[in-house]
Scaffold this motif. Structure first.
Motif, PDB file in Angstrom:
ATOM      1  N   LEU A   1       0.921 -49.807  36.884  1.00 34.28           N
ATOM      2  CA  LEU A   1       2.280 -49.544  36.419  1.00 34.28           C
ATOM      3  C   LEU A   1       3.204 -49.070  37.541  1.00 34.28           C
ATOM      4  O   LEU A   1       4.111 -48.267  37.328  1.00 34.28           O
ATOM      5  CB  LEU A   1       2.266 -48.526  35.266  1.00 34.28           C
ATOM      6  CG  LEU A   1       1.550 -48.994  33.996  1.00 34.28           C
ATOM      7  CD1 LEU A   1       1.654 -47.934  32.909  1.00 34.28           C
ATOM      8  CD2 LEU A   1       2.109 -50.329  33.499  1.00 34.28           C
ATOM      9  N   GLY A   2       2.966 -49.603  38.746  1.00 40.76           N
ATOM     10  CA  GLY A   2       3.899 -49.370  39.835  1.00 40.76           C
ATOM     11  C   GLY A   2       3.814 -48.002  40.466  1.00 40.76           C
ATOM     12  O   GLY A   2       4.843 -47.373  40.744  1.00 40.76           O
ATOM     13  N   ARG A   3       2.607 -47.546  40.776  1.00 41.57           N
ATOM     14  CA  ARG A   3       2.441 -46.190  41.316  1.00 41.57           C
ATOM     15  C   ARG A   3       3.029 -46.002  42.708  1.00 41.57           C
ATOM     16  O   ARG A   3       3.377 -44.889  43.084  1.00 41.57           O
ATOM     17  CB  ARG A   3       0.949 -45.826  41.362  1.00 41.57           C
ATOM     18  CG  ARG A   3       0.355 -45.533  40.022  1.00 41.57           C
ATOM     19  CD  ARG A   3      -1.154 -45.380  40.119  1.00 41.57           C
ATOM     20  NE  ARG A   3      -1.829 -46.628  40.416  1.00 41.57           N
ATOM     21  CZ  ARG A   3      -3.146 -46.781  40.499  1.00 41.57           C
ATOM     22  NH1 ARG A   3      -3.925 -45.715  40.340  1.00 41.57           N
ATOM     23  NH2 ARG A   3      -3.689 -47.959  40.744  1.00 41.57           N
ATOM     24  N   ARG A   4       3.055 -47.055  43.536  1.00 40.55           N
ATOM     25  CA  ARG A   4       3.527 -46.977  44.924  1.00 40.55           C
ATOM     26  C   ARG A   4       2.820 -45.830  45.651  1.00 40.55           C
ATOM     27  O   ARG A   4       3.454 -44.958  46.265  1.00 40.55           O
ATOM     28  CB  ARG A   4       5.042 -46.804  44.980  1.00 40.55           C
ATOM     29  CG  ARG A   4       5.812 -47.951  44.349  1.00 40.55           C
ATOM     30  CD  ARG A   4       7.300 -47.842  44.641  1.00 40.55           C
ATOM     31  NE  ARG A   4       7.556 -48.058  46.065  1.00 40.55           N
ATOM     32  CZ  ARG A   4       8.358 -49.006  46.540  1.00 40.55           C
ATOM     33  NH1 ARG A   4       8.972 -49.840  45.712  1.00 40.55           N
ATOM     34  NH2 ARG A   4       8.558 -49.141  47.830  1.00 40.55           N
ATOM     35  N   ALA A   5       1.493 -45.862  45.589  1.00 45.45           N
ATOM     36  CA  ALA A   5       0.709 -44.747  46.122  1.00 45.45           C
ATOM     37  C   ALA A   5       0.983 -44.489  47.597  1.00 45.45           C
ATOM     38  O   ALA A   5       1.012 -43.328  48.037  1.00 45.45           O
ATOM     39  CB  ALA A   5      -0.781 -45.016  45.894  1.00 45.45           C
ATOM     40  N   ALA A   6       1.201 -45.542  48.376  1.00 44.79           N
ATOM     41  CA  ALA A   6       1.419 -45.357  49.811  1.00 44.79           C
ATOM     42  C   ALA A   6       2.704 -44.598  50.112  1.00 44.79           C
ATOM     43  O   ALA A   6       2.857 -44.007  51.196  1.00 44.79           O
ATOM     44  CB  ALA A   6       1.438 -46.716  50.509  1.00 44.79           C
ATOM     45  N   ASP A   7       3.656 -44.622  49.177  1.00 51.93           N
ATOM     46  CA  ASP A   7       4.922 -43.918  49.396  1.00 51.93           C
ATOM     47  C   ASP A   7       4.844 -42.441  49.039  1.00 51.93           C
ATOM     48  O   ASP A   7       5.757 -41.670  49.374  1.00 51.93           O
ATOM     49  CB  ASP A   7       6.038 -44.567  48.564  1.00 51.93           C
ATOM     50  CG  ASP A   7       6.413 -45.945  49.074  1.00 51.93           C
ATOM     51  OD1 ASP A   7       6.549 -46.093  50.299  1.00 51.93           O
ATOM     52  OD2 ASP A   7       6.557 -46.862  48.246  1.00 51.93           O
ATOM     53  N   LEU A   8       3.791 -42.019  48.353  1.00 48.40           N
ATOM     54  CA  LEU A   8       3.719 -40.636  47.887  1.00 48.40           C
ATOM     55  C   LEU A   8       3.493 -39.619  49.006  1.00 48.40           C
ATOM     56  O   LEU A   8       4.164 -38.571  49.028  1.00 48.40           O
ATOM     57  CB  LEU A   8       2.640 -40.505  46.817  1.00 48.40           C
ATOM     58  CG  LEU A   8       2.903 -41.294  45.523  1.00 48.40           C
ATOM     59  CD1 LEU A   8       1.719 -41.164  44.573  1.00 48.40           C
ATOM     60  CD2 LEU A   8       4.184 -40.827  44.838  1.00 48.40           C
ATOM     61  N   PRO A   9       2.576 -39.855  49.968  1.00 51.57           N
ATOM     62  CA  PRO A   9       2.400 -38.855  51.029  1.00 51.57           C
ATOM     63  C   PRO A   9       3.664 -38.576  51.846  1.00 51.57           C
ATOM     64  O   PRO A   9       4.007 -37.403  52.047  1.00 51.57           O
ATOM     65  CB  PRO A   9       1.264 -39.438  51.880  1.00 51.57           C
ATOM     66  CG  PRO A   9       0.488 -40.288  50.930  1.00 51.57           C
ATOM     67  CD  PRO A   9       1.536 -40.903  50.047  1.00 51.57           C
ATOM     68  N   PRO A  10       4.375 -39.601  52.322  1.00 49.66           N
ATOM     69  CA  PRO A  10       5.600 -39.263  53.072  1.00 49.66           C
ATOM     70  C   PRO A  10       6.646 -38.547  52.230  1.00 49.66           C
ATOM     71  O   PRO A  10       7.352 -37.667  52.729  1.00 49.66           O
ATOM     72  CB  PRO A  10       6.116 -40.625  53.569  1.00 49.66           C
ATOM     73  CG  PRO A  10       5.372 -41.650  52.814  1.00 49.66           C
ATOM     74  CD  PRO A  10       4.088 -41.044  52.392  1.00 49.66           C
ATOM     75  N   LEU A  11       6.744 -38.889  50.946  1.00 47.62           N
ATOM     76  CA  LEU A  11       7.680 -38.178  50.079  1.00 47.62           C
ATOM     77  C   LEU A  11       7.300 -36.703  49.957  1.00 47.62           C
ATOM     78  O   LEU A  11       8.159 -35.817  49.977  1.00 47.62           O
ATOM     79  CB  LEU A  11       7.718 -38.821  48.696  1.00 47.62           C
ATOM     80  CG  LEU A  11       8.506 -40.117  48.568  1.00 47.62           C
ATOM     81  CD1 LEU A  11       8.256 -40.763  47.207  1.00 47.62           C
ATOM     82  CD2 LEU A  11       9.991 -39.865  48.772  1.00 47.62           C
ATOM     83  N   SER A  12       6.015 -36.435  49.835  1.00 53.73           N
ATOM     84  CA  SER A  12       5.555 -35.055  49.736  1.00 53.73           C
ATOM     85  C   SER A  12       5.835 -34.300  51.033  1.00 53.73           C
ATOM     86  O   SER A  12       6.320 -33.154  51.009  1.00 53.73           O
ATOM     87  CB  SER A  12       4.064 -35.032  49.406  1.00 53.73           C
ATOM     88  OG  SER A  12       3.587 -33.717  49.278  1.00 53.73           O
ATOM     89  N   ARG A  13       5.561 -34.934  52.177  1.00 57.33           N
ATOM     90  CA  ARG A  13       5.809 -34.280  53.468  1.00 57.33           C
ATOM     91  C   ARG A  13       7.299 -33.999  53.661  1.00 57.33           C
ATOM     92  O   ARG A  13       7.689 -32.909  54.096  1.00 57.33           O
ATOM     93  CB  ARG A  13       5.323 -35.172  54.613  1.00 57.33           C
ATOM     94  CG  ARG A  13       3.832 -35.277  54.757  1.00 57.33           C
ATOM     95  CD  ARG A  13       3.448 -35.938  56.065  1.00 57.33           C
ATOM     96  NE  ARG A  13       2.088 -36.427  56.007  1.00 57.33           N
ATOM     97  CZ  ARG A  13       1.746 -37.679  55.707  1.00 57.33           C
ATOM     98  NH1 ARG A  13       2.687 -38.575  55.429  1.00 57.33           N
ATOM     99  NH2 ARG A  13       0.489 -38.046  55.672  1.00 57.33           N
ATOM    100  N   GLU A  14       8.121 -34.990  53.342  1.00 51.90           N
ATOM    101  CA  GLU A  14       9.555 -34.865  53.612  1.00 51.90           C
ATOM    102  C   GLU A  14      10.230 -33.813  52.744  1.00 51.90           C
ATOM    103  O   GLU A  14      11.200 -33.177  53.165  1.00 51.90           O
ATOM    104  CB  GLU A  14      10.239 -36.216  53.397  1.00 51.90           C
ATOM    105  CG  GLU A  14       9.850 -37.279  54.412  1.00 51.90           C
ATOM    106  CD  GLU A  14      10.183 -38.680  53.935  1.00 51.90           C
ATOM    107  OE1 GLU A  14      10.900 -38.830  52.922  1.00 51.90           O
ATOM    108  OE2 GLU A  14       9.705 -39.637  54.569  1.00 51.90           O
ATOM    109  N   THR A  15       9.732 -33.631  51.534  1.00 54.79           N
ATOM    110  CA  THR A  15      10.385 -32.717  50.595  1.00 54.79           C
ATOM    111  C   THR A  15       9.694 -31.363  50.492  1.00 54.79           C
ATOM    112  O   THR A  15      10.289 -30.403  49.998  1.00 54.79           O
ATOM    113  CB  THR A  15      10.439 -33.332  49.188  1.00 54.79           C
ATOM    114  OG1 THR A  15       9.101 -33.533  48.693  1.00 54.79           O
ATOM    115  CG2 THR A  15      11.177 -34.658  49.203  1.00 54.79           C
ATOM    116  N   GLY A  16       8.446 -31.288  50.942  1.00 53.81           N
ATOM    117  CA  GLY A  16       7.703 -30.050  50.817  1.00 53.81           C
ATOM    118  C   GLY A  16       7.176 -29.787  49.423  1.00 53.81           C
ATOM    119  O   GLY A  16       6.735 -28.669  49.122  1.00 53.81           O
TER     120      GLY A  16
END
Length: 303
Positions: free
Chosen positions: A67-82
């Protein structure tokens, strides 16, 4: 016993999550919601920042397989936002998938779940931190039973929590009978979602007595006027001694529902729901519901 919450950046102690949105979606797409897919990385980043600016520290994403998890995009989003992010494996209701997708999972569903929990989601290397499955309206169909059996196998192999979408908040006791009674998942490893959509205080109490976690997640949908009843349901459970089993989430599933799209989004949980509940049950309990309870509910345990 050692425990940690498995985030997309690695395992963290349960006490390090901070204020947690225990059920939400950064990315999500279903044929049932054409044109409303959560696909934008920029919008997901903005939503996390808006949540963080309200005091948020962690988001548990319940988006399952296909259902479109885009798992590869999750780590950078977490790093960038804290903001800590937890990803999911699992399978939603039958209506969210085409037959070819489901056919390709026959006979190997539990193996897929375990692989995504231990090795990673696809080529992303991001390990899921929970299994999400779903019941039906006041019942469990064959698809729900199939997915829950696979989820139970994955739990027994890895120790992770099984989080359950209850359709309009119904079927809680049937889910517990299957997962905990027949399939042997310990109740404290089960999270029941959307109980706010069926404000049946008797069922809530019976579910809580099993030892599972109860999630009140997402503003009411159109014609589901349950928001005003939710504080009473939370207070009733707290008064009965189950305050340590309660979770809160925003459950953003469409682009229009995001705060950056004009909807309530993740910040609504802390901007409006939190003060409303503080009025009902006090600041101390609401603080524990948003911090301590999610850490316990989603921690992976091992010896």
């Amino acid at each position: 016993m050692v425990s940690a919450v498995r985030t997309v950046l690695g395992d963290v102690p349960p006490g390090d999550l901070g204020v947690c949105d225990a059920h939400d979606h950064l990315f999500f797409g279903s044929p049932r919601l054409p044109g409303q897919e959560l696909r934008s990385v920029a919008a997901a980043r903005a939503e996390l920042v808006a949540f963080r600016d309200q005091g948020g520290g962690a988001v548990v994403q319940w988006t399952p397989y296909g259902l479109g998890r885009r798992a590869a995009d999750l780590p950078p989003l977490s790093r960038e936002t804290g903001v800590h992010v937890v990803a999911a494996t699992g399978l939603h209701q039958f209506v969210h998938y085409d037959e070819d997708t489901l056919a390709g999972l026959r006979g190997r569903l539990a193996d897929v779940f375990v692989s995504e929990l231990t090795e990673g989601i696809g080529a992303s290397g991001v390990r899921a931190g929970l299994v999400k499955v779903a019941g039906g309206f006041h019942a469990l169909d064959a698809h729900a039973r199939w997915t829950m059996r696979a989820a139970a196998e994955a739990h027994h192999a890895t120790g992770v929590t099984v989080a359950v979408h209850l359709e309009l908040g119904t079927g809680a006791l049937d889910v517990l009978d299957l997962l905990c009674g027949e399939l042997g998942v310990p109740p404290h490893r089960v999270v029941l979602g959307h109980l706010n959509r069926s404000p049946d205080l008797v069922v809530h109490r019976q579910a809580a007595e099993s030892g599972c976690y109860l999630a009140f997640d997402g503003p009411s949908h159109t014609h589901h006027a349950t928001d005003w009843r939710m504080p009473d349901a939370v207070r009733a459970l707290a008064d009965a001694g189950f305050g340590d089993r309660l979770l809160l989430g925003a459950d953003t599933t469409t682009a229009a529902a995001r705060s950056v799209g004009g909807g309530p989004g993740m910040p609504y949980l802390l901007r409006r729901v939190r003060p409303r509940l503080v009025h009902a049950v006090g600041e101390d309990l609401v603080g524990r519901i948003l911090t301590e309870n999610p850490g316990r509910a989603f921690a992976v345990e091992w010896h």
